[in-house]
Write a protein that holds these residues in place. Sequence first.
Motif, PDB file in Angstrom:
ATOM      1  N   GLU A  57       0.807  -1.225   0.000  1.00 63.80           N
ATOM      2  CA  GLU A  57       0.000   0.000   0.000  1.00 63.80           C
ATOM      3  C   GLU A  57       0.838   1.271   0.000  1.00 63.80           C
ATOM      4  N   ARG A 109       3.161   4.257  -1.178  1.00 60.06           N
ATOM      5  CA  ARG A 109       3.325   4.997  -2.431  1.00 60.06           C
ATOM      6  C   ARG A 109       4.676   5.692  -2.509  1.00 60.06           C
ATOM      7  N   HIS A 110       5.367   5.864  -1.373  1.00 56.24           N
ATOM      8  CA  HIS A 110       6.656   6.541  -1.345  1.00 56.24           C
ATOM      9  C   HIS A 110       7.645   5.678  -0.561  1.00 56.24           C
ATOM     10  N   ARG A 152       9.061   2.992  -1.258  1.00 60.25           N
ATOM     11  CA  ARG A 152       8.744   1.561  -1.240  1.00 60.25           C
ATOM     12  C   ARG A 152      10.018   0.716  -1.350  1.00 60.25           C
TER      13      ARG A 152
END
Length: 315
Positions: A121, A123-124, A126
Amino acid sequence: MAARPAPAAPAPPTRNRAAAPAGDGRLRRALAHNARAYAFLAGGVLCFALFSWYPAVRAVVISFQKFTPGSPPQWVGTTNFTRILADPEFAAAWRNTLTFTALALLLGFAVPFLTALVLNELRHARAFFRVVVYLPVMIPPVVSALLWKWFYDPGAGLANQVLGFLHLPTSNWSNGSDTALVSLVIVATWANMGGTVLIYLAALQSIPGELYEAAELDGAGLLQRVRHVTVPQTRFVILMLMLLQIIATMQIFTEPFVITGGGPENSTVTVLYLIYKYAFLYNDFGGACALSVMLLLLLGVFSAFYLRLTRSNQD
Protein backbone atom coordinates in the motif's frame (compact mmCIF):
# COMPACT_ATOMS: atom_id res chain seq x y z
CA MET A 1 35.12 -44.97 -95.25
CA ALA A 2 36.53 -43.82 -91.99
CA ALA A 3 35.36 -45.73 -88.97
CA ARG A 4 33.15 -43.80 -86.61
CA PRO A 5 34.35 -43.53 -83.07
CA ALA A 6 32.64 -45.80 -80.58
CA PRO A 7 30.06 -44.05 -78.47
CA ALA A 8 31.31 -43.10 -75.05
CA ALA A 9 30.17 -45.27 -72.19
CA PRO A 10 27.52 -43.63 -70.02
CA ALA A 11 28.98 -42.04 -66.94
CA PRO A 12 28.10 -43.77 -63.66
CA PRO A 13 25.48 -41.97 -61.60
CA THR A 14 27.12 -39.46 -59.36
CA ARG A 15 26.21 -39.37 -55.70
CA ASN A 16 25.40 -36.13 -53.94
CA ARG A 17 28.72 -35.81 -52.19
CA ALA A 18 27.81 -32.44 -50.73
CA ALA A 19 24.73 -33.77 -48.96
CA ALA A 20 26.57 -36.52 -47.07
CA PRO A 21 29.17 -34.28 -45.46
CA ALA A 22 26.49 -31.75 -44.55
CA GLY A 23 24.36 -34.44 -42.94
CA ASP A 24 27.35 -35.90 -41.12
CA GLY A 25 28.29 -32.42 -39.91
CA ARG A 26 24.85 -31.81 -38.46
CA LEU A 27 24.95 -35.19 -36.75
CA ARG A 28 28.37 -34.48 -35.25
CA ARG A 29 27.28 -31.07 -34.09
CA ALA A 30 24.16 -32.53 -32.49
CA LEU A 31 26.21 -35.22 -30.73
CA ALA A 32 28.76 -32.67 -29.55
CA HIS A 33 25.99 -30.40 -28.26
CA ASN A 34 24.28 -33.23 -26.39
CA ALA A 35 27.61 -34.47 -25.05
CA ARG A 36 28.30 -31.09 -23.48
CA ALA A 37 24.80 -31.00 -22.01
CA TYR A 38 25.18 -34.49 -20.53
CA ALA A 39 28.62 -33.56 -19.20
CA PHE A 40 27.16 -30.59 -17.32
CA LEU A 41 24.27 -32.79 -16.14
CA ALA A 42 26.70 -35.46 -14.94
CA GLY A 43 28.49 -32.86 -12.82
CA GLY A 44 25.28 -31.84 -11.08
CA VAL A 45 24.20 -35.45 -10.57
CA LEU A 46 27.64 -36.29 -9.16
CA CYS A 47 27.45 -33.41 -6.67
CA PHE A 48 23.97 -34.49 -5.52
CA ALA A 49 25.12 -38.12 -5.28
CA LEU A 50 28.19 -37.31 -3.19
CA PHE A 51 26.81 -34.61 -0.92
CA SER A 52 23.06 -35.43 -0.65
CA TRP A 53 22.10 -38.93 -1.68
CA TYR A 54 25.10 -40.85 -0.35
CA PRO A 55 25.01 -39.21 3.13
CA ALA A 56 21.26 -39.90 3.36
CA VAL A 57 21.67 -43.57 2.42
CA ARG A 58 24.72 -43.87 4.67
CA ALA A 59 22.76 -42.39 7.60
CA VAL A 60 20.01 -44.98 7.13
CA VAL A 61 22.61 -47.77 7.19
CA ILE A 62 24.38 -46.41 10.28
CA SER A 63 21.05 -46.09 12.11
CA PHE A 64 21.00 -49.91 12.27
CA GLN A 65 24.62 -50.15 13.43
CA LYS A 66 26.74 -49.46 16.47
CA PHE A 67 29.07 -47.00 14.84
CA THR A 68 32.06 -45.47 16.60
CA PRO A 69 34.85 -43.70 14.67
CA GLY A 70 38.02 -45.77 14.70
CA SER A 71 36.31 -49.14 15.22
CA PRO A 72 34.44 -51.41 12.80
CA PRO A 73 30.64 -50.97 12.80
CA GLN A 74 28.46 -53.66 14.31
CA TRP A 75 24.97 -54.47 13.10
CA VAL A 76 22.49 -54.01 15.98
CA GLY A 77 19.15 -53.89 14.15
CA THR A 78 16.56 -51.59 15.69
CA THR A 79 18.39 -51.21 19.00
CA ASN A 80 19.29 -47.58 18.27
CA PHE A 81 15.65 -46.71 17.63
CA THR A 82 14.37 -48.35 20.81
CA ARG A 83 17.13 -46.72 22.86
CA ILE A 84 16.35 -43.29 21.40
CA LEU A 85 12.65 -43.69 22.11
CA ALA A 86 13.42 -44.48 25.76
CA ASP A 87 15.60 -41.39 26.20
CA PRO A 88 13.84 -38.62 28.22
CA GLU A 89 15.48 -36.00 26.00
CA PHE A 90 13.73 -37.51 22.97
CA ALA A 91 10.27 -36.50 24.18
CA ALA A 92 11.50 -33.08 25.29
CA ALA A 93 13.17 -32.44 21.93
CA TRP A 94 10.07 -33.34 19.93
CA ARG A 95 7.83 -31.34 22.24
CA ASN A 96 10.08 -28.28 21.91
CA THR A 97 10.34 -28.69 18.14
CA LEU A 98 6.58 -29.00 17.63
CA THR A 99 5.93 -26.08 20.00
CA PHE A 100 8.49 -23.97 18.17
CA THR A 101 6.90 -24.88 14.82
CA ALA A 102 3.42 -23.95 16.06
CA LEU A 103 4.59 -20.63 17.50
CA ALA A 104 6.59 -19.89 14.36
CA LEU A 105 3.50 -20.48 12.24
CA LEU A 106 1.41 -18.14 14.37
CA LEU A 107 4.02 -15.41 14.45
CA GLY A 108 6.05 -16.09 11.33
CA PHE A 109 2.96 -16.51 9.17
CA ALA A 110 1.02 -13.44 10.25
CA VAL A 111 3.87 -10.92 10.53
CA PRO A 112 5.29 -11.38 6.99
CA PHE A 113 1.81 -11.33 5.44
CA LEU A 114 0.81 -8.14 7.27
CA THR A 115 4.16 -6.56 6.41
CA ALA A 116 3.64 -7.39 2.73
CA LEU A 117 0.17 -5.81 2.87
CA VAL A 118 1.64 -2.60 4.31
CA LEU A 119 4.45 -2.47 1.76
CA ASN A 120 1.98 -3.07 -1.05
CA GLU A 121 0.00 0.00 0.00
CA LEU A 122 3.00 2.32 0.22
CA ARG A 123 3.33 5.00 -2.43
CA HIS A 124 6.66 6.54 -1.34
CA ALA A 125 10.02 5.02 -0.32
CA ARG A 126 8.74 1.56 -1.24
CA ALA A 127 12.18 0.35 -2.39
CA PHE A 128 13.83 1.61 0.80
CA PHE A 129 11.45 -0.29 3.07
CA ARG A 130 11.85 -3.46 0.97
CA VAL A 131 15.59 -3.29 1.55
CA VAL A 132 15.05 -2.70 5.28
CA VAL A 133 12.75 -5.73 5.53
CA TYR A 134 15.10 -7.97 3.53
CA LEU A 135 18.28 -6.82 5.29
CA PRO A 136 18.20 -9.44 8.11
CA VAL A 137 18.28 -12.23 5.52
CA MET A 138 21.68 -10.99 4.32
CA ILE A 139 23.19 -11.19 7.82
CA PRO A 140 24.92 -14.56 8.48
CA PRO A 141 22.75 -16.68 10.81
CA VAL A 142 25.45 -17.07 13.47
CA VAL A 143 26.10 -13.31 13.54
CA SER A 144 22.38 -12.66 13.82
CA ALA A 145 22.08 -15.13 16.70
CA LEU A 146 25.01 -13.53 18.53
CA LEU A 147 23.45 -10.08 18.17
CA TRP A 148 20.19 -11.33 19.66
CA LYS A 149 22.07 -13.13 22.43
CA TRP A 150 23.49 -9.78 23.50
CA PHE A 151 20.07 -8.15 23.01
CA TYR A 152 18.49 -10.71 25.37
CA ASP A 153 21.18 -10.45 28.07
CA PRO A 154 19.36 -9.88 31.40
CA GLY A 155 22.00 -7.44 32.64
CA ALA A 156 23.51 -5.38 29.83
CA GLY A 157 21.07 -6.39 27.09
CA LEU A 158 19.27 -3.72 25.13
CA ALA A 159 15.84 -5.33 25.64
CA ASN A 160 15.81 -4.97 29.41
CA GLN A 161 17.43 -1.54 29.23
CA VAL A 162 14.60 -0.29 27.03
CA LEU A 163 12.00 -1.86 29.33
CA GLY A 164 13.66 -0.31 32.36
CA PHE A 165 13.78 3.11 30.69
CA LEU A 166 10.03 2.81 30.04
CA HIS A 167 9.46 1.68 33.66
CA LEU A 168 8.16 -1.70 32.48
CA PRO A 169 8.94 -5.08 34.08
CA THR A 170 12.04 -6.77 32.67
CA SER A 171 12.31 -10.39 31.59
CA ASN A 172 14.85 -13.20 31.60
CA TRP A 173 14.25 -13.68 27.87
CA SER A 174 16.46 -16.54 26.65
CA ASN A 175 17.63 -17.33 30.20
CA GLY A 176 14.17 -18.26 31.48
CA SER A 177 12.72 -21.70 30.89
CA ASP A 178 9.26 -20.26 30.27
CA THR A 179 10.38 -17.51 27.86
CA ALA A 180 13.41 -19.01 26.09
CA LEU A 181 11.51 -20.79 23.32
CA VAL A 182 9.37 -17.73 22.54
CA SER A 183 12.53 -15.64 22.41
CA LEU A 184 14.00 -18.00 19.81
CA VAL A 185 10.80 -17.80 17.75
CA ILE A 186 11.16 -14.01 17.64
CA VAL A 187 14.77 -14.35 16.47
CA ALA A 188 13.93 -16.86 13.74
CA THR A 189 10.98 -14.79 12.51
CA TRP A 190 13.06 -11.61 12.33
CA ALA A 191 15.95 -13.33 10.57
CA ASN A 192 13.94 -15.19 7.92
CA MET A 193 10.88 -13.08 7.16
CA GLY A 194 12.52 -10.97 4.42
CA GLY A 195 12.28 -13.58 1.68
CA THR A 196 8.74 -14.51 2.68
CA VAL A 197 7.65 -10.85 2.58
CA LEU A 198 8.99 -10.42 -0.95
CA ILE A 199 7.17 -13.55 -2.16
CA TYR A 200 3.92 -12.33 -0.60
CA LEU A 201 4.48 -8.90 -2.11
CA ALA A 202 4.95 -10.38 -5.58
CA ALA A 203 1.74 -12.39 -5.15
CA LEU A 204 -0.16 -9.29 -4.01
CA GLN A 205 1.01 -7.24 -6.97
CA SER A 206 -0.19 -9.94 -9.38
CA ILE A 207 -3.82 -9.56 -8.20
CA PRO A 208 -5.86 -7.65 -10.81
CA GLY A 209 -6.84 -4.19 -9.62
CA GLU A 210 -10.33 -4.63 -11.06
CA LEU A 211 -11.16 -7.05 -8.25
CA TYR A 212 -10.43 -4.43 -5.60
CA GLU A 213 -12.37 -1.80 -7.55
CA ALA A 214 -15.39 -4.09 -7.77
CA ALA A 215 -15.16 -4.84 -4.05
CA GLU A 216 -15.01 -1.12 -3.25
CA LEU A 217 -18.09 -0.47 -5.44
CA ASP A 218 -19.90 -3.13 -3.45
CA GLY A 219 -19.05 -1.28 -0.25
CA ALA A 220 -16.35 -3.67 1.02
CA GLY A 221 -14.02 -2.24 3.65
CA LEU A 222 -10.32 -2.93 4.05
CA LEU A 223 -10.72 -6.12 6.09
CA GLN A 224 -13.44 -7.40 3.77
CA ARG A 225 -11.23 -6.77 0.72
CA VAL A 226 -8.41 -8.67 2.36
CA ARG A 227 -10.71 -11.54 3.31
CA HIS A 228 -12.66 -11.89 0.06
CA VAL A 229 -10.06 -10.76 -2.51
CA THR A 230 -6.51 -10.90 -1.19
CA VAL A 231 -6.59 -14.20 0.68
CA PRO A 232 -8.42 -16.21 -2.06
CA GLN A 233 -6.12 -14.83 -4.76
CA THR A 234 -2.97 -15.74 -2.81
CA ARG A 235 -4.23 -19.03 -1.39
CA PHE A 236 -1.71 -21.16 -3.28
CA VAL A 237 1.26 -19.00 -2.22
CA ILE A 238 0.07 -19.04 1.40
CA LEU A 239 -0.23 -22.83 1.48
CA MET A 240 3.11 -23.31 -0.27
CA LEU A 241 4.96 -21.02 2.13
CA MET A 242 3.21 -22.61 5.11
CA LEU A 243 4.49 -26.06 4.13
CA LEU A 244 7.98 -24.73 3.48
CA GLN A 245 7.96 -22.97 6.84
CA ILE A 246 6.95 -26.15 8.64
CA ILE A 247 9.80 -28.04 6.98
CA ALA A 248 12.29 -25.27 7.84
CA THR A 249 11.22 -24.65 11.44
CA MET A 250 11.34 -28.33 12.32
CA GLN A 251 15.06 -28.21 11.46
CA ILE A 252 15.84 -25.30 13.78
CA PHE A 253 19.40 -25.54 15.10
CA THR A 254 21.42 -22.32 14.90
CA GLU A 255 19.40 -20.29 17.40
CA PRO A 256 19.31 -22.94 20.18
CA PHE A 257 22.96 -23.79 19.61
CA VAL A 258 24.29 -20.21 19.69
CA ILE A 259 21.88 -18.40 22.03
CA THR A 260 20.73 -20.91 24.65
CA GLY A 261 22.82 -24.06 24.21
CA GLY A 262 19.65 -26.11 24.59
CA GLY A 263 18.84 -24.65 28.00
CA PRO A 264 17.69 -23.64 30.40
CA GLU A 265 16.54 -27.04 31.71
CA ASN A 266 16.39 -28.46 28.15
CA SER A 267 13.59 -26.06 27.30
CA THR A 268 15.12 -25.25 23.89
CA VAL A 269 16.56 -28.64 22.94
CA THR A 270 15.21 -29.36 19.46
CA VAL A 271 15.42 -32.55 17.42
CA LEU A 272 18.29 -31.27 15.29
CA TYR A 273 20.15 -30.06 18.37
CA LEU A 274 19.65 -33.46 19.99
CA ILE A 275 21.10 -35.09 16.86
CA TYR A 276 24.15 -32.87 17.30
CA LYS A 277 24.47 -33.88 20.96
CA TYR A 278 24.27 -37.59 20.15
CA ALA A 279 26.88 -37.36 17.41
CA PHE A 280 29.44 -34.88 18.77
CA LEU A 281 28.90 -34.86 22.54
CA TYR A 282 27.86 -38.46 23.24
CA ASN A 283 29.90 -39.92 20.33
CA ASP A 284 26.84 -42.02 19.46
CA PHE A 285 26.56 -41.83 15.68
CA GLY A 286 24.13 -44.74 15.52
CA GLY A 287 21.65 -42.94 17.77
CA ALA A 288 22.16 -39.67 15.88
CA CYS A 289 21.42 -41.37 12.56
CA ALA A 290 18.38 -43.15 14.00
CA LEU A 291 16.94 -39.83 15.14
CA SER A 292 17.82 -38.32 11.74
CA VAL A 293 15.86 -41.07 9.99
CA MET A 294 12.81 -40.33 12.17
CA LEU A 295 13.01 -36.65 11.29
CA LEU A 296 13.55 -37.52 7.63
CA LEU A 297 10.38 -39.61 7.52
CA LEU A 298 8.29 -36.88 9.11
CA LEU A 299 9.65 -34.17 6.81
CA GLY A 300 9.12 -36.48 3.85
CA VAL A 301 5.38 -36.42 4.56
CA PHE A 302 5.30 -32.62 4.43
CA SER A 303 7.49 -32.64 1.31
CA ALA A 304 5.03 -35.00 -0.37
CA PHE A 305 2.18 -32.60 0.44
CA TYR A 306 4.25 -29.74 -1.00
CA LEU A 307 4.97 -31.62 -4.25
CA ARG A 308 1.33 -32.61 -4.61
CA LEU A 309 0.25 -29.01 -4.06
CA THR A 310 2.63 -27.64 -6.67
CA ARG A 311 1.68 -30.30 -9.24
CA SER A 312 -2.04 -29.74 -8.73
CA ASN A 313 -1.52 -26.01 -9.23
CA GLN A 314 0.39 -26.62 -12.48
CA ASP A 315 -2.37 -28.91 -13.77
